[in-house]
Write a protein that holds these residues in place. Structure first.
Motif, PDB file in Angstrom:
ATOM      1  N   GLU A  97       0.802  -0.976  -0.037  1.00  0.00           N
ATOM      2  CA  GLU A  97      -0.047  -0.094   0.291  1.00  0.00           C
ATOM      3  C   GLU A  97       0.830   1.400   0.102  1.00  0.00           C
ATOM      4  O   GLU A  97       0.369   2.095  -0.642  1.00  0.00           O
ATOM      5  CB  GLU A  97      -0.936  -0.044   1.173  1.00  0.00           C
ATOM      6  N   ALA A  98       1.903   1.257   0.690  1.00  0.00           N
ATOM      7  CA  ALA A  98       2.738   2.594   0.982  1.00  0.00           C
ATOM      8  C   ALA A  98       3.313   2.856  -0.299  1.00  0.00           C
ATOM      9  O   ALA A  98       3.327   3.796  -0.823  1.00  0.00           O
ATOM     10  CB  ALA A  98       3.574   2.449   2.016  1.00  0.00           C
ATOM     11  N   ASP A 142       7.409   1.758   4.694  1.00  0.00           N
ATOM     12  CA  ASP A 142       6.780   1.109   5.312  1.00  0.00           C
ATOM     13  C   ASP A 142       7.807   0.247   6.205  1.00  0.00           C
ATOM     14  O   ASP A 142       7.982  -0.957   5.614  1.00  0.00           O
ATOM     15  CB  ASP A 142       5.804   0.458   4.581  1.00  0.00           C
ATOM     16  N   THR A 143       7.938   0.614   7.267  1.00  0.00           N
ATOM     17  CA  THR A 143       8.955  -0.278   8.040  1.00  0.00           C
ATOM     18  C   THR A 143       8.710  -1.815   8.373  1.00  0.00           C
ATOM     19  O   THR A 143       9.147  -2.470   8.419  1.00  0.00           O
ATOM     20  CB  THR A 143       9.368   0.433   9.339  1.00  0.00           C
TER      21      THR A 143
END
Length: 184
Positions: free
Chosen positions: A33-34, A172-173
């Motif tokens: 998504e990111a 996104d980590t």
């Protein structure tokens, strides 16, 4: 004749530099998504997109985007039947200037979004390449982002064509998704 002011590429790759699996399909592990948010934001900046016959962004905005579809099935340039605002383009038979003129564009941003052939076609010309990496994902035997992978890594090919990396950004980590923008 006109040319784009800038040419930029956008890709998400696996740890082994692949954009799709061995069957040519982008797996869910690369549909983060990111990255999709970043990708769509960047597409909104483009005057036109370039991609191959099996690539494209899809989604609700796809029909409004101007595009060149790379193919060897036409001699130079031809309208893309059934694809609004698109031209089929064979770089062996028509220059980028001719293709840009056929779209009715002058200046602005051309964004390359895949696959392997289109990404490779523009390696010597990119002003920037936005390389997202889904860490921990491997696609053995998949479709590479650029011709020459393996044995080279995407970063090696970008560097060998005069692009330099900006600092790595975490998109996104939790998902292990990072982005490096390479600029000329």
């Amino acid at each position: 004749m006109a040319l784009p002011d800038r040419i930029e590429g956008l890709a998400i790759v696996s740890d082994d530099g692949m954009i799709a699996d061995a069957s040519g399909v982008q797996p869910e592990a690369l549909k983060l998504e990111a990255d999709q948010r970043y990708f769509r934001h960047m597409l909104d900046q483009a005057a036109a997109l370039v991609h191959g016959k099996n690539s494209g962004e899809g989604g609700p905005d796809a029909a409004r985007r101007t595009r060149l579809i790379l193919t060897h099935r036409v001699a130079g340039l031809a309208p893309a039947s059934g694809v609004p605002r698109a031209m089929l383009w064979n770089p062996a038979g028509a220059s980028l200037n001719e293709a840009w003129d056929a779209l009715g564009l002058s200046g602005r941003l051309l964004t390359v979004i895949g696959g392997t052939g289109p990404f490779g076609e523009f390696l010597p010309r990119y002003d920037a390449f936005h390389l997202s990496r889904a860490q921990g994902v491997r696609l053995p035997g998949g479709m590479p982002v650029f011709p020459g992978i393996p044995p080279a890594a995407p970063e090696d090919l970008l560097a060998s064509h005069g692009l330099k990396p900006a600092p790595v950004q975490a998109l996104d980590t939790a998902a292990g998704l990072v982005l490096t923008v390479w600029r000329r």
